[in-house]
Each structure stands twice: as C-alpha cells, then as structure tokens.
Design a protein around this motif. Sequence first.
Motif, short mmCIF file in Angstrom:
data_model
loop_
_atom_site.label_atom_id
_atom_site.label_comp_id
_atom_site.label_asym_id
_atom_site.label_seq_id
_atom_site.Cartn_x
_atom_site.Cartn_y
_atom_site.Cartn_z
N LEU A 75 -9.54 -0.63 -0.71
CA LEU A 75 -8.84 0.01 -1.81
C LEU A 75 -7.33 -0.09 -1.63
O LEU A 75 -6.58 -0.32 -2.60
CB LEU A 75 -9.25 1.48 -1.93
CG LEU A 75 -10.71 1.76 -2.27
CD1 LEU A 75 -10.92 3.24 -2.54
CD2 LEU A 75 -11.19 0.93 -3.44
N ARG A 76 -6.88 0.07 -0.39
CA ARG A 76 -5.44 -0.03 -0.12
C ARG A 76 -4.92 -1.43 -0.47
O ARG A 76 -3.86 -1.57 -1.08
CB ARG A 76 -5.17 0.30 1.34
CG ARG A 76 -3.69 0.44 1.68
CD ARG A 76 -3.50 0.77 3.15
NE ARG A 76 -4.14 2.03 3.51
CZ ARG A 76 -5.18 2.15 4.31
NH1 ARG A 76 -5.72 1.06 4.86
NH2 ARG A 76 -5.69 3.33 4.59
N VAL A 98 -4.72 -1.79 -4.31
CA VAL A 98 -3.59 -1.06 -4.90
C VAL A 98 -2.28 -1.77 -4.59
O VAL A 98 -1.37 -1.85 -5.44
CB VAL A 98 -3.56 0.39 -4.38
CG1 VAL A 98 -2.27 1.10 -4.79
CG2 VAL A 98 -4.77 1.16 -4.91
N ASP A 99 -2.16 -2.32 -3.39
CA ASP A 99 -0.93 -3.02 -3.00
C ASP A 99 -0.78 -4.36 -3.71
O ASP A 99 0.34 -4.82 -3.95
CB ASP A 99 -0.90 -3.24 -1.49
CG ASP A 99 -0.75 -1.95 -0.71
OD1 ASP A 99 -0.33 -0.95 -1.32
OD2 ASP A 99 -1.06 -1.93 0.49
N ARG A 128 -1.28 -6.20 -6.97
CA ARG A 128 -1.53 -6.01 -8.40
C ARG A 128 -1.90 -7.31 -9.11
O ARG A 128 -2.01 -7.34 -10.33
CB ARG A 128 -0.27 -5.42 -9.06
CG ARG A 128 0.10 -4.05 -8.53
CD ARG A 128 -0.88 -2.99 -8.98
NE ARG A 128 -0.60 -1.70 -8.39
CZ ARG A 128 -1.15 -0.56 -8.82
NH1 ARG A 128 -1.99 -0.57 -9.81
NH2 ARG A 128 -0.86 0.58 -8.22
N LEU A 163 -8.63 0.78 -11.96
CA LEU A 163 -7.35 0.77 -11.27
C LEU A 163 -6.24 0.68 -12.31
O LEU A 163 -6.24 -0.21 -13.15
CB LEU A 163 -7.27 -0.41 -10.31
CG LEU A 163 -5.93 -0.62 -9.57
CD1 LEU A 163 -5.58 0.60 -8.72
CD2 LEU A 163 -6.00 -1.87 -8.70
N GLU A 183 -1.75 3.67 -10.20
CA GLU A 183 -1.69 4.39 -8.94
C GLU A 183 -0.85 3.65 -7.90
O GLU A 183 -0.83 2.42 -7.87
CB GLU A 183 -3.10 4.61 -8.38
CG GLU A 183 -3.95 5.55 -9.20
CD GLU A 183 -4.71 4.84 -10.31
OE1 GLU A 183 -5.47 5.51 -11.03
OE2 GLU A 183 -4.54 3.61 -10.44
N HIS A 184 -0.18 4.44 -7.06
CA HIS A 184 0.61 3.85 -5.97
C HIS A 184 -0.09 3.97 -4.62
O HIS A 184 0.39 3.42 -3.63
CB HIS A 184 1.98 4.52 -5.91
CG HIS A 184 2.82 4.24 -7.11
ND1 HIS A 184 3.34 3.00 -7.39
CD2 HIS A 184 3.20 5.06 -8.13
CE1 HIS A 184 4.04 3.06 -8.52
NE2 HIS A 184 3.96 4.28 -8.99
N ASP A 185 -1.17 4.72 -4.54
CA ASP A 185 -1.98 4.75 -3.32
C ASP A 185 -3.44 4.92 -3.70
O ASP A 185 -3.78 5.39 -4.79
CB ASP A 185 -1.52 5.85 -2.35
CG ASP A 185 -1.57 7.23 -2.98
OD1 ASP A 185 -2.68 7.66 -3.34
OD2 ASP A 185 -0.51 7.87 -3.10
N TRP A 186 -4.31 4.51 -2.78
CA TRP A 186 -5.73 4.49 -3.10
C TRP A 186 -6.31 5.88 -3.31
O TRP A 186 -7.29 6.05 -4.06
CB TRP A 186 -6.50 3.75 -2.00
CG TRP A 186 -6.62 4.50 -0.70
CD1 TRP A 186 -5.79 4.43 0.36
CD2 TRP A 186 -7.65 5.44 -0.36
NE1 TRP A 186 -6.21 5.27 1.36
CE2 TRP A 186 -7.36 5.88 0.95
CE3 TRP A 186 -8.77 5.93 -1.01
CZ2 TRP A 186 -8.16 6.82 1.61
CZ3 TRP A 186 -9.57 6.86 -0.36
CH2 TRP A 186 -9.26 7.29 0.94
N TRP A 239 -6.33 6.83 -7.00
CA TRP A 239 -7.39 6.11 -7.72
C TRP A 239 -8.75 6.72 -7.42
O TRP A 239 -9.53 7.01 -8.32
CB TRP A 239 -7.33 4.64 -7.32
CG TRP A 239 -8.28 3.72 -8.02
CD1 TRP A 239 -8.93 3.95 -9.20
CD2 TRP A 239 -8.70 2.44 -7.56
NE1 TRP A 239 -9.73 2.87 -9.51
CE2 TRP A 239 -9.60 1.94 -8.53
CE3 TRP A 239 -8.38 1.66 -6.45
CZ2 TRP A 239 -10.20 0.68 -8.40
CZ3 TRP A 239 -8.97 0.41 -6.32
CH2 TRP A 239 -9.88 -0.07 -7.28
#
Length: 326
Positions: free
Chosen positions: A185-186, A189-190, A192, A291, A294-297, A300
């Motif tokens: 997930l991280r 999110v990182d 895109r 998704l 969001e800026h972190d998992w 989300w």
Amino acid sequence: MAASRVRDDFQLAIVSLLGLTTLLTLSGFMLWRSLRGEWTLAAFDALVILAIAVVVGRAWRTGRTDAAGGLMALLNSGFCAVACVLIGDAASGWVYVVLMTNFYIARPHIAAWCGALLIVAATMLLIVPDASLGRLATAITWSLVYAFSFAFSRRLRDYSDSLERRAMLDPLTRLPNRGAMEAHLRSLVDDRRQPGIGLLVLDLDRFKAVNDTFGHAVGDAVLVELGTILRDTLREGDAVYRFGGEEFVLVLPADDDAGLLAAAERVRGEVERRLRSPAGPITVSVGGAMLAAEHDWQDWFGRADTSLYLAKRAGRNRTHIAQGLD
C-alpha cells in the motif's frame, strides 16, 4: 529520519558504511599525497571520493540501493584496476578489500562479474610482467578470497531471502501478512503512475460464535478455507493479504467505484457460496475505497475500514464502497 532509514534498510546501511569508510580513508591519503606533492595521485583520490559520494547520495535520494550497490561495486573495481597502473604493487592490498566488499554492497552476480574482471586486470598489470612465485601466490590468494566471498554471499543472500519470505507470510493461511500489505500500500500511495487501484477489507460475520461454539481448531480451519477461496478469486494484478484475526485485504485494479463494487460483490458472493462451518454457511462483509488523494496508506485503509463498518451496520453480508475524494 536518517537513523530509521538505516535501521530499516540493511542495504542502505552497508552502502553508506562502506562509502563513508572509503571517503575517510581516501581523504587521508589525498591529504598525505598533497603534502608530498604527488598531485596526480591526490587528484585520483579526489576523483574516487567524488564518485563514491555521488553514488551514496543517490542511494539516499532515490532509495534504489541495489542499483547504487551495483554501481559502487563497478566503480570500486575500475578504480582499483587504475590504481594498479598508478601505484603498482601497493595496490595489491586494495584488490583484496574490493573483492570482499563488492559482495556486501551488490547482488552476487554483479559482484562476481566485477571481481572476475578485477582479478584479470590486476593479474595482467601486476603479476604477468614479473611472474615470480610470490606474485603467483598473490594471484592465487585473490582467487581464493573471491571464491569464498562469492560462496558466502550466495549463502547469506539465500538465508536472508528465506527469512524475509517467512517474515512476510501468515503462518496459518500462508497468505502475505500485514507487513507485506503495508509495504504494498505504501508503494502504491507513493507511486501515482498506477491509475485505478482499489482496496477491499473483508471481515467474517459472527466469527466469534464459531470459535466459542466449536473451538479454535474449527475457527482456524475456516480461516484457512477463506484464504483458499480468496486466492482462487484472484485475477491478474490482484493481491490478497491476511490483515489479522478474521480480517483480510484485497488490492486490485478497478476503473472506478462501480468497478470496485462489482469486484467486492463477486468476492462476497463467492465466499457465501463456498465457505462452510459446522454451524452452516459463513458470510463476509466487505468495505472498499479507491486510491484517491491520500498521502499515506493509513488514510486509504481507514476509508475502506470505515466502509466495512458501514457494511456491518447495514446487516452484514453486505458491501459498501467509500465515495471518492474531491
């Protein structure tokens, strides 16, 4: 921040440690040679210092430690070969150091190629011109150091990979565990660049009653069977994880909320059709979220988990998809 990155990334720690050691050592040599007026050798030391500093800095900026380690091994071997030309026999000791350290900072096959080429170059430059018994012994010890370092690094790499795989697997269901899910997930999110990714959180309905009535052995069997069902529902690009307890997570491509809802219903229906216990059929509730911004998992996952709560509150054996963020 820096301390935590070094603690969590062994490869980054090794690249940084060996890079720093090289920088400090060669800085001393550069100063000593400058004071002696050996400007060519001092300039060479400065070039090595600059190149290694750039590689270590790139490893910290990009996080691509494997690439940085491979590049550092290549540079170390090349610079060592040049040193054989510039300082002659005095470079033979550096050959040992490079042959060993390459296997710590780079993947075994890269370190093996770099080491083999260095042995050939050093032999041609230092041994062949005066092939005395002592020089031949030096070439033989280079080869032994190279062989033992290669064998040890392969064994260490295999052992490390085995531990990592075991650490990322749930021992009961043999599905990837929460740690593997968080890492996935991280990364999503990182990065895109991957559009249309959905997250589903599943929870067994009234599972506590199964454990309390029939015992934990039956409960474990139900969890194992659920893991099998979820694994069977996977399509190309899907991933399934056991989050903990009776909660599981699916990560899958989806065009929009409607597509994610259809996937959630497909999974819920398959579990309802196949999952059984001594008390009869067992169902799941499913919450999901696409998704978005969001800026972190955790954000989300939190949206999907809230949807799971809403599905439970609506009567269980339901699905609910969070609305998209603006």
